[in-house]
Motif scaffolding. Sequence first.
Motif, PDB file in Angstrom:
ATOM      1  N   GLY A  95       0.859  -1.248  -0.138  1.00  0.00           N
ATOM      2  CA  GLY A  95       0.150  -0.057   0.036  1.00  0.00           C
ATOM      3  C   GLY A  95       0.896   1.358  -0.112  1.00  0.00           C
ATOM      4  O   GLY A  95       0.710   2.017   0.890  1.00  0.00           O
ATOM      5  N   GLN A  96       1.767   1.451  -1.044  1.00  0.00           N
ATOM      6  CA  GLN A  96       2.495   2.716  -0.891  1.00  0.00           C
ATOM      7  C   GLN A  96       1.658   4.060  -1.221  1.00  0.00           C
ATOM      8  O   GLN A  96       0.793   3.697  -2.264  1.00  0.00           O
ATOM      9  CB  GLN A  96       3.451   2.527  -2.308  1.00  0.00           C
ATOM     10  N   ARG A  97       2.022   4.834  -0.681  1.00  0.00           N
ATOM     11  CA  ARG A  97       1.170   6.010  -1.018  1.00  0.00           C
ATOM     12  C   ARG A  97       1.689   7.343  -0.103  1.00  0.00           C
ATOM     13  O   ARG A  97       2.343   7.109   0.883  1.00  0.00           O
ATOM     14  CB  ARG A  97      -0.245   6.223  -0.614  1.00  0.00           C
ATOM     15  N   ASP A  98       1.734   8.449  -0.870  1.00  0.00           N
ATOM     16  CA  ASP A  98       2.170   9.775  -0.173  1.00  0.00           C
ATOM     17  C   ASP A  98       3.711   9.785   0.349  1.00  0.00           C
ATOM     18  O   ASP A  98       3.963  10.492   1.555  1.00  0.00           O
ATOM     19  CB  ASP A  98       1.287  10.242   0.957  1.00  0.00           C
ATOM     20  N   GLY A  99       4.440   9.220  -0.211  1.00  0.00           N
ATOM     21  CA  GLY A  99       5.894   8.918   0.050  1.00  0.00           C
ATOM     22  C   GLY A  99       6.140   7.901   1.063  1.00  0.00           C
ATOM     23  O   GLY A  99       7.311   7.408   1.375  1.00  0.00           O
ATOM     24  N   ILE A 100       5.074   7.129   1.733  1.00  0.00           N
ATOM     25  CA  ILE A 100       5.210   6.001   2.160  1.00  0.00           C
ATOM     26  C   ILE A 100       5.567   4.739   1.470  1.00  0.00           C
ATOM     27  O   ILE A 100       4.736   4.570   0.655  1.00  0.00           O
ATOM     28  CB  ILE A 100       4.132   5.814   3.342  1.00  0.00           C
ATOM     29  N   LYS A 101       6.629   4.166   1.651  1.00  0.00           N
ATOM     30  CA  LYS A 101       6.799   3.027   0.577  1.00  0.00           C
ATOM     31  C   LYS A 101       6.991   1.497   1.324  1.00  0.00           C
ATOM     32  O   LYS A 101       7.196   1.830   2.375  1.00  0.00           O
ATOM     33  CB  LYS A 101       8.356   3.382  -0.151  1.00  0.00           C
ATOM     34  N   VAL A 102       6.725   0.565   0.607  1.00  0.00           N
ATOM     35  CA  VAL A 102       7.024  -0.721   1.104  1.00  0.00           C
ATOM     36  C   VAL A 102       8.244  -0.870   1.717  1.00  0.00           C
ATOM     37  O   VAL A 102       9.256  -0.564   0.873  1.00  0.00           O
ATOM     38  CB  VAL A 102       6.843  -1.669  -0.073  1.00  0.00           C
ATOM     39  N   GLY A 103       8.444  -1.215   2.943  1.00  0.00           N
ATOM     40  CA  GLY A 103       9.795  -1.543   3.537  1.00  0.00           C
ATOM     41  C   GLY A 103      10.055  -0.533   4.863  1.00  0.00           C
ATOM     42  O   GLY A 103      10.739  -0.622   5.460  1.00  0.00           O
ATOM     43  N   HIS A 104       9.362   0.614   4.471  1.00  0.00           N
ATOM     44  CA  HIS A 104       9.241   1.666   5.607  1.00  0.00           C
ATOM     45  C   HIS A 104       8.756   1.066   7.020  1.00  0.00           C
ATOM     46  O   HIS A 104       8.000   0.326   6.821  1.00  0.00           O
ATOM     47  CB  HIS A 104       8.703   2.857   5.152  1.00  0.00           C
TER      48      HIS A 104
END
Length: 198
Positions: free
Chosen positions: A52-61
């Motif tokens: 669910g990547q969105r708004d600068g939030i990426k998978v793995g964060h």
Amino acid sequence: MAIFSIWIISRAGGLIYQHDYNLPKVEVEKTFSYPLDLVLKVYDEKVVVAFGQRDGIKVGHTVLSINGQPVEGRFCRDEADVKKDVLEFLNTESNYPMNIKFGRPKLSTNEKIMLAGMFHSLYAIASQLSPQLHSSGIQLLETDTFKLHAFQTLTGIKFVVVTDPKRTSEDLLLKRLYEIYADFALKNPFYSIDMPIR
């Protein structure tokens, strides 16, 4: 044009020295309402974005803080300073709306040791795959976000520098690091080869 990190790996693949320089802080803080539209999971005792990547939030964060309170591994603290499981806290509707800060996870010491061993193995595999005898192994790996420069000494110690992709050659830096290490190792009577440097 930065140097991101320097690694020194022993003959057996153990991590002797590692230091990070100039790592960019990738942190994104957003206010969320219930239900959370990101899929989170626990990986290596950290709460990680799995989908669910969105708004600068990426998978793995990883989840760094909730409502300004830092997250410690899988646990956070609520308003009453009670330790709670992060996933349970995020699945409770009454806790919303909430501010969640996500960011790039920092490598633990164990992960750094594991990466050093993996690089040592890849280096050995590359040497064996070469059609020429006595191949020098991996000297340069290029990606779109970094370059990895490697130098193996005659004794088998590997010096690895991770740099900005715009930098061209790090041969002089790698050889200078080797000179400094040789001076340190050979002139210090209390240092034994392959011992970690603090």
